[in-house]
Write a protein that holds these residues in place. Structure first.
Motif, PDB file in Angstrom:
ATOM      1  N   LEU A 149       0.906  -1.130   0.146  1.00  0.00           N
ATOM      2  CA  LEU A 149       0.107  -0.067  -0.122  1.00  0.00           C
ATOM      3  C   LEU A 149       0.813   1.208  -0.005  1.00  0.00           C
ATOM      4  CD1 LEU A 149      -2.823  -1.152   2.532  1.00  0.00           C
ATOM      5  CD2 LEU A 149      -3.090  -0.553  -0.002  1.00  0.00           C
ATOM      6  N   TRP A 150       1.901   1.139   0.821  1.00  0.00           N
ATOM      7  CA  TRP A 150       2.876   2.329   0.884  1.00  0.00           C
ATOM      8  C   TRP A 150       3.500   2.439  -0.400  1.00  0.00           C
ATOM      9  CZ3 TRP A 150       8.111   3.449   0.431  1.00  0.00           C
ATOM     10  CH2 TRP A 150       8.504   4.661   1.118  1.00  0.00           C
ATOM     11  N   ALA A 151       4.074   1.404  -1.042  1.00  0.00           N
ATOM     12  CA  ALA A 151       4.659   1.657  -2.524  1.00  0.00           C
ATOM     13  C   ALA A 151       3.589   2.282  -3.537  1.00  0.00           C
ATOM     14  CB  ALA A 151       5.182   0.260  -2.965  1.00  0.00           C
ATOM     15  N   LEU A 152       2.556   1.717  -3.540  1.00  0.00           N
ATOM     16  CA  LEU A 152       1.365   2.285  -4.388  1.00  0.00           C
ATOM     17  C   LEU A 152       1.111   3.736  -4.185  1.00  0.00           C
ATOM     18  CD1 LEU A 152      -1.130  -0.710  -4.449  1.00  0.00           C
ATOM     19  CD2 LEU A 152       0.352   0.062  -6.578  1.00  0.00           C
ATOM     20  N   ALA A 153       1.181   4.083  -2.887  1.00  0.00           N
ATOM     21  CA  ALA A 153       0.937   5.464  -2.585  1.00  0.00           C
ATOM     22  C   ALA A 153       1.836   6.585  -3.043  1.00  0.00           C
ATOM     23  CB  ALA A 153       0.761   5.833  -1.043  1.00  0.00           C
ATOM     24  N   ARG A 154       3.148   6.060  -2.919  1.00  0.00           N
ATOM     25  CA  ARG A 154       4.301   6.876  -3.348  1.00  0.00           C
ATOM     26  C   ARG A 154       4.459   6.822  -4.908  1.00  0.00           C
ATOM     27  NH1 ARG A 154       8.891   6.455  -0.033  1.00  0.00           N
ATOM     28  NH2 ARG A 154       9.945   7.690  -1.859  1.00  0.00           N
ATOM     29  N   ALA A 155       4.253   5.572  -5.417  1.00  0.00           N
ATOM     30  CA  ALA A 155       4.472   5.651  -6.877  1.00  0.00           C
ATOM     31  C   ALA A 155       3.070   6.534  -7.772  1.00  0.00           C
ATOM     32  CB  ALA A 155       3.993   4.278  -7.363  1.00  0.00           C
ATOM     33  N   ASP A 156       2.090   6.748  -6.900  1.00  0.00           N
ATOM     34  CA  ASP A 156       0.981   7.367  -7.226  1.00  0.00           C
ATOM     35  C   ASP A 156       1.280   8.767  -7.197  1.00  0.00           C
ATOM     36  OD1 ASP A 156      -1.889   7.979  -7.944  1.00  0.00           O
ATOM     37  OD2 ASP A 156      -1.956   8.610  -6.233  1.00  0.00           O
ATOM     38  N   ALA A 157       1.912   9.293  -6.057  1.00  0.00           N
ATOM     39  CA  ALA A 157       2.224  10.651  -5.775  1.00  0.00           C
ATOM     40  C   ALA A 157       3.121  11.248  -6.691  1.00  0.00           C
ATOM     41  CB  ALA A 157       2.731  10.686  -4.381  1.00  0.00           C
ATOM     42  N   ALA A 158       3.844  10.150  -7.168  1.00  0.00           N
ATOM     43  CA  ALA A 158       5.184  10.618  -8.086  1.00  0.00           C
ATOM     44  C   ALA A 158       4.745  10.813  -9.659  1.00  0.00           C
ATOM     45  CB  ALA A 158       6.177   9.678  -8.048  1.00  0.00           C
ATOM     46  N   GLY A 159       3.354  10.390  -9.734  1.00  0.00           N
ATOM     47  CA  GLY A 159       2.747  10.312 -10.984  1.00  0.00           C
ATOM     48  C   GLY A 159       3.176   9.192 -12.005  1.00  0.00           C
ATOM     49  N   ALA A 160       3.621   8.090 -11.266  1.00  0.00           N
ATOM     50  CA  ALA A 160       3.891   6.839 -11.915  1.00  0.00           C
ATOM     51  C   ALA A 160       2.905   6.336 -12.657  1.00  0.00           C
ATOM     52  CB  ALA A 160       4.839   5.845 -11.243  1.00  0.00           C
ATOM     53  N   ALA A 161       3.091   5.719 -14.101  1.00  0.00           N
ATOM     54  CA  ALA A 161       2.210   5.103 -14.626  1.00  0.00           C
ATOM     55  C   ALA A 161       2.003   3.367 -14.253  1.00  0.00           C
ATOM     56  CB  ALA A 161       2.391   5.053 -16.444  1.00  0.00           C
ATOM     57  N   ALA A 162       3.110   2.893 -13.856  1.00  0.00           N
ATOM     58  CA  ALA A 162       3.293   1.620 -13.851  1.00  0.00           C
ATOM     59  C   ALA A 162       4.066   1.305 -12.461  1.00  0.00           C
ATOM     60  CB  ALA A 162       3.689   0.672 -14.839  1.00  0.00           C
ATOM     61  N   VAL A 163       4.166  -0.058 -11.779  1.00  0.00           N
ATOM     62  CA  VAL A 163       5.254  -0.277 -11.001  1.00  0.00           C
ATOM     63  C   VAL A 163       5.505  -1.866 -11.514  1.00  0.00           C
ATOM     64  CG1 VAL A 163       4.252   0.706  -8.886  1.00  0.00           C
ATOM     65  CG2 VAL A 163       3.358  -1.240  -9.303  1.00  0.00           C
ATOM     66  N   ARG A 164       6.544  -1.983 -10.962  1.00  0.00           N
ATOM     67  CA  ARG A 164       7.455  -3.319 -11.407  1.00  0.00           C
ATOM     68  C   ARG A 164       8.105  -3.874 -10.263  1.00  0.00           C
ATOM     69  NH1 ARG A 164       9.026  -5.117 -16.244  1.00  0.00           N
ATOM     70  NH2 ARG A 164       9.446  -2.840 -17.205  1.00  0.00           N
ATOM     71  N   VAL A 165       7.941  -5.048  -9.759  1.00  0.00           N
ATOM     72  CA  VAL A 165       8.506  -5.806  -8.591  1.00  0.00           C
ATOM     73  C   VAL A 165       9.845  -6.654  -9.055  1.00  0.00           C
ATOM     74  CG1 VAL A 165       8.474  -7.316  -6.473  1.00  0.00           C
ATOM     75  CG2 VAL A 165       6.376  -6.116  -7.186  1.00  0.00           C
ATOM     76  N   GLN A 166      10.995  -6.158  -8.422  1.00  0.00           N
ATOM     77  CA  GLN A 166      12.192  -6.772  -9.085  1.00  0.00           C
ATOM     78  C   GLN A 166      12.452  -8.067  -8.121  1.00  0.00           C
ATOM     79  OE1 GLN A 166      15.249  -4.249 -10.369  1.00  0.00           O
ATOM     80  NE2 GLN A 166      16.935  -5.121  -8.987  1.00  0.00           N
ATOM     81  N   GLY A 167      12.973  -9.209  -8.958  1.00  0.00           N
ATOM     82  CA  GLY A 167      13.187 -10.350  -8.348  1.00  0.00           C
ATOM     83  C   GLY A 167      12.403 -11.430  -8.366  1.00  0.00           C
ATOM     84  N   SER A 168      12.869 -12.577  -8.330  1.00  0.00           N
ATOM     85  CA  SER A 168      11.829 -13.842  -8.233  1.00  0.00           C
ATOM     86  C   SER A 168      11.763 -14.546  -7.153  1.00  0.00           C
ATOM     87  CB  SER A 168      12.378 -14.653  -9.355  1.00  0.00           C
ATOM     88  OG  SER A 168      13.755 -15.186  -9.083  1.00  0.00           O
ATOM     89  N   SER A 169      12.216 -14.000  -5.951  1.00  0.00           N
ATOM     90  CA  SER A 169      11.999 -14.819  -4.825  1.00  0.00           C
ATOM     91  C   SER A 169      10.612 -15.064  -4.222  1.00  0.00           C
ATOM     92  CB  SER A 169      12.878 -14.015  -3.555  1.00  0.00           C
ATOM     93  OG  SER A 169      12.285 -12.937  -3.226  1.00  0.00           O
ATOM     94  N   GLY A 170      10.387 -15.655  -3.128  1.00  0.00           N
ATOM     95  CA  GLY A 170       9.035 -15.877  -2.675  1.00  0.00           C
ATOM     96  C   GLY A 170       8.525 -14.651  -2.058  1.00  0.00           C
ATOM     97  N   ALA A 171       9.237 -13.706  -1.477  1.00  0.00           N
ATOM     98  CA  ALA A 171       8.758 -12.623  -1.098  1.00  0.00           C
ATOM     99  C   ALA A 171       8.357 -11.646  -2.043  1.00  0.00           C
ATOM    100  CB  ALA A 171       9.792 -11.591  -0.248  1.00  0.00           C
ATOM    101  N   ALA A 172       9.167 -11.590  -3.308  1.00  0.00           N
ATOM    102  CA  ALA A 172       8.778 -10.867  -4.645  1.00  0.00           C
ATOM    103  C   ALA A 172       7.621 -11.372  -5.308  1.00  0.00           C
ATOM    104  CB  ALA A 172      10.112 -10.922  -5.651  1.00  0.00           C
TER     105      ALA A 172
END
Length: 518
Positions: free
Chosen positions: A268-291
């Protein structure tokens, strides 16, 4: 009404149905927001919740067990200084909120269907100010009510299970005691002890009660405007679904209440930060279980919050995309590291509050540790949780799926973006302090069941988790200092009792006696 030969009754809240938030009092946050949007009240949500709880207490003192929502509303308008004519509006808003928040406890409908097929008369018995018609509406909404079922409420019986009188009132309503009567519920005293004292066969069904992790989230409601209570309720529902569905049932409490809470709040925090910055998309880096877990969480929440696209790993980049480094327990997790794609082949730090350029430790938790009440050892509790999350369970994704429909029910605690967020104000709430508290419970005071479950899944992690090792060990091999502590406490009590007895004896012996005949 003829008395049935075989009656099966169940408690309602947290047994047959549950709410999509924590404790019942927290419904007031949703009601207050609905009334604020309608222009009926301007009271801050925390004050409305406190006033609503006080109003119920006053109504119970004035009316007794037969109080209704109308009685509560009359007390509430007096406490808030509102026009008495708005009391019906408060009642309607509360019933509507209950309908929105009502969910079935998984498996209830099928269990009751089997009882009906065996010829039992099914009934619902609840201590609540709701009327039977209002409660029927909730039970039907959750899909557990059949038209042949009976429904009794304390408001119409004028008697409560907690005092044992409700069981006698049901007998009076039926015109006689059923040949056999079985009852189940989550409250041990009201649904088990008092039922058995009334001659009813009773069983305890506590699965719908909040866990220690969910209670920690719920207690933070005043600091989050009620959002952490929605997180607690979503955790409960996800936990019940997880426990009923697959082999991860023994991991369910921690997988939703602590691990899931960390990943969802993080997302939720990441989405809020990305939205505040005017980002069109987000990408999660990595292939671990947490990612993988974080990517699934973002995908479930993004559509209901910011509308930001969530890109799969390796998908073509979008202009203005933000890269989110998944929590991995190596120290970068609590300091969520966001990178904005500035141009092809180049990246730059996404600016944020108190976030130093190039610092992997700044971010979600560490950019404002003082604001969350977190200290360094509590950050370690979050690290433990994200390490366990990396093992991979469906808990975080299920929690996010339950939470997504609730977005927009509550206002933001802080709004950082002027964009249309489509009801996604929830993402602005600061959940860091709440999830730190839940993680601290997991780290410092795990249950023996939790410890054993995670020892089977991640023996290497649990080996360096002293509290889990102690909780999961057999009683006879637990550290000797536990025994010494208990013996020492008992000796201290004995010393106090002995000292008190000595003082009393001295006082009695030293008091001048009266002579015979004086």
């Amino acid at each position: 009404m003829p008395s049935p030969t075989h009656l099966v009754t169940v408690d309602c809240f947290d047994t047959a149905i549950t709410r999509a938030l924590g404790e019942p009092r927290q419904v007031g946050y949703v009601v207050a927001e609905r009334l604020r949007r309608a222009g009926v009240v301007s009271t801050p949500p925390e004050q409305y919740v406190e006033a609503r709880e006080r109003a119920e207490h006053l109504a119970r003192r004035r009316v007794g067990p037969g109080r209704t929502l109308d009685d509560v509303a009359r007390e509430l308008v007096a406490l808030l200084g509102l026009d008495p004519d708005v009391a019906p509006v408060l009642v309607e808003a509360e019933v509507d909120a209950e309908v929105l928040l009502t969910r079935q406890v998984p498996g209830t409908a099928s269990r009751l269907a089997r009882e009906r097929d065996r010829g039992a008369q099914v009934g619902f018995l609840s201590d609540t100010p709701l009327t039977t018609d209002q409660l029927r509406r909730l039970l039907a909404r959750a899909g557990v009510l059949d038209e042949r079922d009976l429904v009794w409420t304390s408001s119409e019986l004028g008697a409560e299970k907690g005092e044992g009188a409700a069981y006698a009132a049901v007998v009076a309503d039926l015109g006689g005691r059923p040949g056999t009567w079985r009852h189940s519920g989550d409250n041990h005293r009201s649904d088990v002890v008092m039922a058995r004292l009334s001659g009813v066969r009773a069983s305890w069904a506590p699965a719908g009660s909040l866990t220690r992790y969910e209670r920690a989230l719920d207690r933070a409601s005043p600091a989050t405007g009620g959002v952490s209570s929605l997180l607690a309720g979503s955790s409960r529902r996800a936990r019940l679904l997880l426990a009923a569905s697959d082999a991860d049932a023994d991991l369910a409490p921690a997988a939703t209440g602590a691990l899931g809470a960390v990943v969802v709040a993080y997302g939720l925090w990441a989405l809020a930060r990305a939205d505040a910055a005017g980002a069109a998309a987000v990408r999660v880096q990595g292939s671990s279980g947490a990612a993988v877990a974080l990517r699934e969480v973002l995908r479930r929440l993004a559509g209901a919050t910011t509308g930001v696209l969530v890109l799969d790993e390796g998908a073509p980049g979008a202009d203005g995309a933000v890269v989110v480094h998944a929590p991995d327990g190596d120290g970068s997790g609590p300091g969520l590291h966001l990178v904005r794609r500035a141009s092809a082949g180049a990246t730059a730090e996404l600016p944020g509050p108190a976030m130093g350029a190039g610092s992997r430790d700044a971010g979600w938790l560490r950019d404002d540790v003082a604001g969350t009440g977190a200290e360094e050892h509590e950050v370690e509790a979050v690290r433990l949780a994200v390490s366990l999350a990396a093992a991979g369970t469906r808990g975080p994704a299920l929690l996010a799926e339950e939470l997504a429909p609730l977005v927009g029910l509550l206002p933001a605690t802080a709004r950082s973006s002027g964009r249309d967020v489509r009801g996604g104000e929830l993402v602005q709430a600061d959940l860091r302090g709440a999830v730190v508290a839940a993680c601290r419970r997991l780290r410092d005071d795990p249950s023996a069941d939790d410890a054993a479950a995670w020892a089977r899944r991640l023996p290497a992690v649990v080996a360096c988790w002293p509290a889990a090792a102690r909780a999961g060990a057999p009683t006879w091999v637990r550290p000797a200092h536990d025994l010494r502590r208990r013996v020492g406490a008992a000796a201290a009590v004995a010393r106090r009792v002995g000292a008190r007895a000595t003082v009393l004896a001295r006082g009695r012996l030293g008091r001048p006696g009266r002579r015979r005949g004086a």
